[in-house]
Design an enzyme around this catalytic site. Structure first.
Site, PDB file in Angstrom:
ATOM      1  N   LEU A  54       0.777  91.730  27.272  1.00 51.76           N
ATOM      2  CA  LEU A  54       0.591  92.616  28.515  1.00 51.76           C
ATOM      3  C   LEU A  54       1.397  93.816  28.534  1.00 51.76           C
ATOM      4  O   LEU A  54       2.385  93.826  27.806  1.00 51.76           O
ATOM      5  CB  LEU A  54       1.164  91.650  29.815  1.00 51.76           C
ATOM      6  CG  LEU A  54       0.469  90.403  30.048  1.00 51.76           C
ATOM      7  CD1 LEU A  54       1.182  89.819  31.258  1.00 51.76           C
ATOM      8  CD2 LEU A  54      -1.118  90.491  30.379  1.00 51.76           C
ATOM      9  N   ASP A  55       0.695  94.903  28.871  1.00 50.66           N
ATOM     10  CA  ASP A  55       1.509  96.139  29.013  1.00 50.66           C
ATOM     11  C   ASP A  55       3.105  95.937  29.692  1.00 50.66           C
ATOM     12  O   ASP A  55       3.036  94.910  30.444  1.00 50.66           O
ATOM     13  CB  ASP A  55       0.970  97.221  29.810  1.00 50.66           C
ATOM     14  CG  ASP A  55      -0.380  97.679  28.937  1.00 50.66           C
ATOM     15  OD1 ASP A  55      -0.630  97.355  27.767  1.00 50.66           O
ATOM     16  OD2 ASP A  55      -1.308  98.254  29.452  1.00 50.66           O
ATOM     17  N   ARG A  56       3.774  96.725  29.161  1.00 48.02           N
ATOM     18  CA  ARG A  56       5.564  96.434  29.894  1.00 48.02           C
ATOM     19  C   ARG A  56       5.162  96.469  31.243  1.00 48.02           C
ATOM     20  O   ARG A  56       5.988  95.712  31.861  1.00 48.02           O
ATOM     21  CB  ARG A  56       6.112  97.677  29.137  1.00 48.02           C
ATOM     22  CG  ARG A  56       7.511  97.693  29.620  1.00 48.02           C
ATOM     23  CD  ARG A  56       8.299  98.572  28.895  1.00 48.02           C
ATOM     24  NE  ARG A  56       9.796  99.029  29.269  1.00 48.02           N
ATOM     25  CZ  ARG A  56      10.794  99.561  29.027  1.00 48.02           C
ATOM     26  NH1 ARG A  56      10.525 100.325  27.692  1.00 48.02           N
ATOM     27  NH2 ARG A  56      11.817  99.346  29.371  1.00 48.02           N
ATOM     28  N   ARG A 163      -6.793  99.564  32.130  1.00 47.21           N
ATOM     29  CA  ARG A 163      -6.307 100.949  32.561  1.00 47.21           C
ATOM     30  C   ARG A 163      -7.377 102.004  32.063  1.00 47.21           C
ATOM     31  O   ARG A 163      -7.514 103.106  32.703  1.00 47.21           O
ATOM     32  CB  ARG A 163      -5.024 101.119  31.748  1.00 47.21           C
ATOM     33  CG  ARG A 163      -4.034 100.174  32.502  1.00 47.21           C
ATOM     34  CD  ARG A 163      -2.776 100.364  31.734  1.00 47.21           C
ATOM     35  NE  ARG A 163      -2.085 101.491  31.424  1.00 47.21           N
ATOM     36  CZ  ARG A 163      -1.121 102.098  30.650  1.00 47.21           C
ATOM     37  NH1 ARG A 163      -0.598 101.186  29.741  1.00 47.21           N
ATOM     38  NH2 ARG A 163      -0.700 103.216  30.644  1.00 47.21           N
TER      39      ARG A 163
END
Length: 229
Positions: A54-56, A163
């Site tokens: 997962l992205d930060r 995104r």
């Protein structure tokens, strides 16, 4: 901080990752001491293996294996699209339709120019959960700011897929410093009282690679999310 555990057995464990926490340490964030992998390892007192990312800035369901063998099995399941992933996203504007599918190839590495890179097939289903009209002026042409709460289902696992796809249809995720607009992101952070990427991994469904049981792992979106989430 103790990580919230959503599911645990002798083969795998899932946590509710808070926003802002790295999955694991990287050279790009060498100054960061905290990461979910190390924190969970210390919390459980045993090694863990991440099987996806997962992205930060993204919160929600994050899965780890407890053995290298199970990590390999789960990694293959992610690669072969055997994981049903559902996300929540707060985006700029109101989509013209209530649901749709973004079918748009993506370059392998989003950090590099797309030219010359292999383009990978990528599809993301989405649907509108709520249309919001905030009393927030971010454009002198309008007295309010329109925001939509979406459910997004990426059919692959390309880097930053949701995104990049939502940016492609001109509805970037609020708080996205790469694909959004700074003035809007700052105004939203001031309104909501927190600065974050408004993307949350709400649900992960899959068949347990060892027991064959059907697993549905869910993480509530938490404070700050609008009604409808």
């Amino acid at each position: 901080m103790t990580l919230a555990i959503l599911h645990a057995d002798e083969h795998l464990v899932a946590i509710d990752k808070p926003p802002g926490l790295l999955v694991h340490r990287t050279q790009l964030a060498a100054h960061e001491d905290e990461a979910a992998l190390q924190r969970l390892r210390d919390q459980l007192g045993q090694p863990v293996w991440p099987v996806h990312r997962l992205d930060r800035g993204t919160s929600g369901v994050l899965l780890f294996a407890l053995t290298p063998q199970v990590a390999s099995l789960l990694g293959t399941m992610f690669e072969q699209g055997q994981m049903d992933k559902r996300y929540l996203a707060l985006v700029r504007g109101w989509p013209a339709m209530d649901e749709g599918c973004i079918d748009h190839p993506l370059a392998r590495d989003p950090e590099q120019p797309s030219a010359g890179q292999p383009m990978l097939a990528a599809s993301t289903r989405w649907r509108v959960l709520a249309r919001l009209d905030w009393q927030l002026v971010t454009d002198p042409r309008f007295t309010t700011t329109r925001v939509a709460l979406l459910e997004a289902e990426p059919l692959q696992g390309r880097r930053h897929q949701i995104r990049r796809h939502l940016k492609h249809i001109a509805h970037p995720i609020l708080g996205d410093a790469t694909h959004g607009k700074g003035p809007l992101n700052r105004a939203v952070a001031a309104l909501l009282g927190t600065q974050r990427l408004w993307l949350h991994a709400r649900e992960l469904r899959f068949t347990h690679p060892v027991t064959g049981a059907a697993l549905v792992l869910q993480a509530a979106p938490g404070a700050g999310w609008p009604s409808g989430a």
